[in-house]
Motif scaffolding. Structure first.
Motif, PDB file in Angstrom:
ATOM      1  N   ALA A 180     -49.526 -43.090  84.239  1.00 29.80           N
ATOM      2  CA  ALA A 180     -50.252 -43.037  82.978  1.00 29.80           C
ATOM      3  C   ALA A 180     -50.438 -44.416  82.361  1.00 29.80           C
ATOM      4  O   ALA A 180     -51.453 -44.702  81.760  1.00 29.80           O
ATOM      5  N   TYR A 195     -41.282 -56.462  73.023  1.00 25.40           N
ATOM      6  CA  TYR A 195     -41.675 -56.946  74.347  1.00 25.40           C
ATOM      7  C   TYR A 195     -42.899 -56.188  74.851  1.00 25.40           C
ATOM      8  O   TYR A 195     -43.835 -56.781  75.392  1.00 25.40           O
ATOM      9  N   LEU A 196     -42.892 -54.868  74.630  1.00 29.04           N
ATOM     10  CA  LEU A 196     -44.057 -54.070  75.022  1.00 29.04           C
ATOM     11  C   LEU A 196     -45.278 -54.489  74.217  1.00 29.04           C
ATOM     12  O   LEU A 196     -46.386 -54.594  74.755  1.00 29.04           O
ATOM     13  N   ALA A 200     -41.949 -51.645  80.657  1.00 25.28           N
ATOM     14  CA  ALA A 200     -41.754 -51.832  79.220  1.00 25.28           C
ATOM     15  C   ALA A 200     -42.121 -50.554  78.472  1.00 25.28           C
ATOM     16  O   ALA A 200     -41.487 -50.197  77.486  1.00 25.28           O
ATOM     17  N   HIS A 227     -62.828 -59.400  81.693  1.00 30.50           N
ATOM     18  CA  HIS A 227     -62.674 -59.100  83.096  1.00 30.50           C
ATOM     19  C   HIS A 227     -64.025 -59.020  83.788  1.00 30.50           C
ATOM     20  O   HIS A 227     -64.942 -58.378  83.307  1.00 30.50           O
ATOM     21  N   ILE A 241     -46.801 -40.260  77.484  1.00 29.52           N
ATOM     22  CA  ILE A 241     -45.513 -40.909  77.299  1.00 29.52           C
ATOM     23  C   ILE A 241     -45.287 -41.119  75.815  1.00 29.52           C
ATOM     24  O   ILE A 241     -46.215 -41.476  75.094  1.00 29.52           O
ATOM     25  N   ARG A 264     -51.121 -59.069  75.690  1.00 33.64           N
ATOM     26  CA  ARG A 264     -51.492 -59.807  76.887  1.00 33.64           C
ATOM     27  C   ARG A 264     -52.530 -59.038  77.703  1.00 33.64           C
ATOM     28  O   ARG A 264     -53.508 -59.597  78.185  1.00 33.64           O
ATOM     29  N   LYS A 265     -52.283 -57.745  77.833  1.00 32.97           N
ATOM     30  CA  LYS A 265     -53.218 -56.894  78.576  1.00 32.97           C
ATOM     31  C   LYS A 265     -54.599 -56.943  77.935  1.00 32.97           C
ATOM     32  O   LYS A 265     -55.602 -57.128  78.619  1.00 32.97           O
ATOM     33  N   VAL A 294     -43.565 -36.374  73.559  1.00 33.53           N
ATOM     34  CA  VAL A 294     -45.012 -36.515  73.402  1.00 33.53           C
ATOM     35  C   VAL A 294     -45.552 -35.421  72.484  1.00 33.53           C
ATOM     36  O   VAL A 294     -46.409 -35.653  71.644  1.00 33.53           O
ATOM     37  N   LEU A 311     -46.725 -57.407  75.780  1.00 35.88           N
ATOM     38  CA  LEU A 311     -47.459 -57.083  77.009  1.00 35.88           C
ATOM     39  C   LEU A 311     -48.798 -56.408  76.701  1.00 35.88           C
ATOM     40  O   LEU A 311     -49.783 -56.645  77.389  1.00 35.88           O
ATOM     41  N   TYR A 315     -39.750 -52.519  70.061  1.00 37.47           N
ATOM     42  CA  TYR A 315     -40.641 -52.530  71.227  1.00 37.47           C
ATOM     43  C   TYR A 315     -41.444 -53.831  71.296  1.00 37.47           C
ATOM     44  O   TYR A 315     -42.543 -53.829  71.814  1.00 37.47           O
ATOM     45  N   ALA A 364     -54.696 -41.983  77.520  1.00 36.34           N
ATOM     46  CA  ALA A 364     -53.881 -41.659  78.694  1.00 36.34           C
ATOM     47  C   ALA A 364     -52.401 -41.830  78.379  1.00 36.34           C
ATOM     48  O   ALA A 364     -51.568 -41.009  78.769  1.00 36.34           O
ATOM     49  N   LEU A 365     -52.080 -42.896  77.647  1.00 41.43           N
ATOM     50  CA  LEU A 365     -50.679 -43.145  77.317  1.00 41.43           C
ATOM     51  C   LEU A 365     -50.180 -42.219  76.219  1.00 41.43           C
ATOM     52  O   LEU A 365     -49.086 -41.677  76.309  1.00 41.43           O
ATOM     53  N   VAL A 366     -51.000 -42.068  75.195  1.00 41.62           N
ATOM     54  CA  VAL A 366     -50.575 -41.264  74.048  1.00 41.62           C
ATOM     55  C   VAL A 366     -50.266 -39.828  74.485  1.00 41.62           C
ATOM     56  O   VAL A 366     -49.334 -39.200  74.001  1.00 41.62           O
ATOM     57  N   LEU A 377     -56.114 -60.373  78.669  1.00 41.14           N
ATOM     58  CA  LEU A 377     -56.453 -60.589  80.078  1.00 41.14           C
ATOM     59  C   LEU A 377     -57.655 -59.771  80.506  1.00 41.14           C
ATOM     60  O   LEU A 377     -58.462 -60.214  81.323  1.00 41.14           O
ATOM     61  N   THR A 378     -57.749 -58.550  79.992  1.00 46.14           N
ATOM     62  CA  THR A 378     -58.804 -57.671  80.490  1.00 46.14           C
ATOM     63  C   THR A 378     -60.083 -57.788  79.675  1.00 46.14           C
ATOM     64  O   THR A 378     -61.094 -57.196  80.015  1.00 46.14           O
ATOM     65  N   LEU A 392     -45.699 -53.936  82.641  1.00 49.02           N
ATOM     66  CA  LEU A 392     -46.235 -53.133  81.548  1.00 49.02           C
ATOM     67  C   LEU A 392     -45.618 -51.728  81.554  1.00 49.02           C
ATOM     68  O   LEU A 392     -45.122 -51.235  80.549  1.00 49.02           O
ATOM     69  N   ASP A 436     -57.451 -52.860  85.922  1.00 49.37           N
ATOM     70  CA  ASP A 436     -57.883 -54.251  86.073  1.00 49.37           C
ATOM     71  C   ASP A 436     -56.740 -55.240  86.160  1.00 49.37           C
ATOM     72  O   ASP A 436     -56.966 -56.441  86.322  1.00 49.37           O
ATOM     73  N   LEU A 437     -55.519 -54.768  86.023  1.00 47.61           N
ATOM     74  CA  LEU A 437     -54.382 -55.683  86.123  1.00 47.61           C
ATOM     75  C   LEU A 437     -53.762 -55.567  87.516  1.00 47.61           C
ATOM     76  O   LEU A 437     -53.898 -54.549  88.191  1.00 47.61           O
ATOM     77  N   ARG A 484     -46.616 -44.902  68.354  1.00 41.06           N
ATOM     78  CA  ARG A 484     -48.065 -45.064  68.559  1.00 41.06           C
ATOM     79  C   ARG A 484     -48.657 -46.147  67.678  1.00 41.06           C
ATOM     80  O   ARG A 484     -49.781 -46.576  67.897  1.00 41.06           O
ATOM     81  N   LEU A 544     -44.253 -43.184  72.789  1.00 37.09           N
ATOM     82  CA  LEU A 544     -44.035 -44.551  72.319  1.00 37.09           C
ATOM     83  C   LEU A 544     -44.308 -44.506  70.829  1.00 37.09           C
ATOM     84  O   LEU A 544     -45.015 -43.623  70.388  1.00 37.09           O
ATOM     85  N   SER A 580     -39.948 -34.996  76.416  1.00 39.50           N
ATOM     86  CA  SER A 580     -40.179 -36.436  76.360  1.00 39.50           C
ATOM     87  C   SER A 580     -40.568 -36.909  74.962  1.00 39.50           C
ATOM     88  O   SER A 580     -40.540 -38.101  74.691  1.00 39.50           O
TER      89      SER A 580
END
Ligand SMILES: Nc1ncnc2c1ncn2[C@@H]1O[C@H](COP(=O)(O)OP(=O)(O)OP(=O)(O)O)[C@@H](O)[C@H]1O
Ligand SMILES: [Mg+2]
Lengths: 283, 248
Positions: free
Chosen positions: B104, A23-24, B121, A38, A110, A30-31, B82, A27, A21, A105-107, A34-35, B118, B109-110, A114, A112, B80
């Protein structure tokens, strides 16, 4: 039915999957970068202003007013070169600890690996370390610093040790933090101690002279101690008359520190994997 | 169930799956400790899914329906990855893309562009794949010039459109959708339905959770009905809707 054709959802290989992962990961880093600033006008300038101010305070208050040099030559540089290491550790470890909770929110939604989140936070901390490092370099060059190859290798090694240690501890405390937010507070305490349990504000000789031998060995085995001393060797020492005493077996202690950092990483990953199954439902 | 010998392996196998949530009443060491001293229960458990068995094949579009709290989202999260089942097993074959609740992976801010990369990916796409499909994604979402605006300035419909466009353009074998489609306006929903039918025709597997029975009976060819964590019906769509209505 041929089970081999199937995958069990949610069963990754932990930290090893991060390579897949990457590439993720890029990102996410980068996120984070960048933020970070902000909505602020000066943005990245702050990353230079803060360490510069920190150095100015050391120089003026400690060096000129209080004369708290503790017999250490070019004390402001001594302080600063140690404190950037601790700053890196604090930011990396602190953010990695909170990373699972702040990516809730992601955990929850979706799957991934972790481990990506704490690891991304350590990389983000490394990026924010660069402005501090560049201020240190400017100050050192200003007073006529001549780098040595061995010193620079040592500094790189120090950064590596700190990053591995922070990742390991971040995985450990970050996964506990999901169920028990106390972990976050424990980490703040650890970070408070980190400045004092390594030779940042004083010289390592004070510990050698006053502590029993076993305690001194323990003190030197702390990966942060060797990282700070490696930074002193690389940046501060060449700017002095080189009369100060240096720890004898620094390379041995560096090796020990590295081994401890790797062990922390392994332990952190094991605990993380044990607790990971409950992340989505506990958050 | 008789099967022809050339029928390929299933896409999703759900076997005797059970999911029990433990609700802990404390979030600190101290609270847990005090509760334990007083012999109070520190947690209660709740069975959200009980002994669910489903096998899904290629090209099936499954509607998972049931009233609030019946365990639909839980089942989708098990597929999935999770969540993990407490008993039984879940197996999948091929790439799974999950669109579980609205956007999700989006960061307010992006910009839309950065969020597309993002999110794609996050769904497992490589950079080259995203580069190649970027224009298609933007076109599908009809976001237009707003693509370089920060996502926090989007309307909730625009947000969902972009999120859905990303998910639907990923290289996938199984698409999981949870309550996302209801937010778009009528023309966009029509477009999504068309795209979903196209995916089904290509042999992709779909697993859709929704309360929009009209839409689902149009595009799905199989319905599953959950009631309080139990699978009470598995079969053709019209009967599934009848079973749902009778389940209350
Ligand atoms: N993380 C969690 N911890 C504890 N209980 C949970 C958790 N998530 C869901 N539940 C419980 O499990 C049950 C099923 O929840 P689920 O979200 O699967 O329902 P649903 O069918 O998707 O409902 P809806 O139609 O409202 O989306 C609910 O009673 C809910 O309270
Ligand atoms: Mg739901």
């Amino acid at each position: 039915m041929d089970v081999n054709a199937f995958t069990v959802p949610g069963a990754g290989r932990g930290i090893l999957d991060v390579v897949k992962y990457r590439y993720l990961l890029r990102l996410l880093i980068r996120k984070g970068i960048l933020t970070r600033y902000h909505g602020s006008v000066l943005g990245w300038v702050w990353s230079y202003v803060k360490p510069a101010a920190q150095f100015a305070v050391f120089y003026v208050v400690m060096g000129l007013f209080l004369n708290l040099t503790k017999g250490i030559e070019s004390y402001p540089i001594y302080l600063f070169s140690g404190i950037v290491v601790i700053n890196l550790f604090n930011e990396a470890f602190g953010n990695a600890t909170r990373s699972i909770v702040s990516n809730k929110a992601l955990v929850k939604k979706i799957y991934l690996p972790r481990e990506l989140f704490p690891i991304a936070d350590v990389f983000i901390a490394l990026v924010h370390f660069l402005p501090q490092l560049s201020i240190l370099l400017v100050v050192c060059l200003f007073v006529g610093w001549v780098p040595t190859p061995l010193g620079l290798v040592g500094a790189l090694l120090a950064v590596f040790i700190v990053a591995v240690l922070a990742t390991g501890l971040g995985l450990l405390f970050g996964s506990i933090n999901v169920a028990y937010r106390d972990a976050q507070n424990v980490v703040e305490l650890i970070l408070l101690f980190a400045t004092w349990t390594s030779p940042v504000l004083y010289s390592w000789t004070m510990v050698r002279d006053q502590a029993p031998a076993w305690l001194f060995d323990l003190y030197m085995a702390n990966p942060l101690t060797s990282a700070v001393e490696l930074f002193h060797t690389a940046f501060w020492f060449p700017t002095t008359s080189e009369a100060a005493e240096r720890p004898e077996s620094l390379w041995l202690f560096t090796l020990i520190g590295l081994v401890i950092a790797v062990l922390c990483l392994v332990a952190g990953q094991l605990v993380f994997r044990r607790l990971e199954g409950r992340f989505a439902q506990d958050l | 169930m008789p099967k022809t010998s050339e029928s390929p392996l299933p896409r999703i196998v759900i076997e005797g799956v059970q999911k029990t949530y433990t609700l802990r009443h404390s979030h600190s060491f101290k609270e847990s400790f005090v509760a334990r001293l007083r012999r109070k229960r520190t947690s209660t458990s709740f069975t959200a899914l009980d002994d669910v068995t489903v096998t899904v094949h290629e090209g099936e579009a499954i509607a998972l329906i049931g009233y609030n709290g019946s365990g639909k989202s839980t089942l989708l999260k098990l597929v999935s990855g999770v969540l993990r089942p407490d008993a039984g097993r879940v197996l999948t074959r091929g790439r799974v893309a999950g669109l579980i609740e609205v956007g999700a992976g989006f960061h307010p801010d992006l910009s839309g562009r950065e969020n597309v990369y993002l999110n794609a990916a996050i769904l497992g796409m490589a950079k080259e794949e995203i580069d190649a499909r970027f224009d298609e994604i933007v076109e599908f979402s009809e976001i237009g010039e707003f693509i370089d605006t920060e996502v926090k300035h989007y309307s909730s419909g625009m947000f969902v459109r972009l999120a859905f466009a990303v998910a639907i353009h990923t290289e996938l074998d199984i698409l999981l959708v949870d309550e996302v489609l209801a937010v778009g306006d009528a023309p966009f929903r029509e477009k999504c339905n068309a795209k979903i039918r196209e995916l089904v025709a290509m042999g992709k597997t779909l697993f859709i959770v929704t309360h929009d029975l009209g839409m689902v009976s149009e595009i799905c060819n199989r319905g599953l009905v959950l009631r309080q964590g139990e699978l009470i019906f598995d079969g053709a769509m019209p009967e599934a809707i009848a079973a749902l209505k009778g389940s209350r």
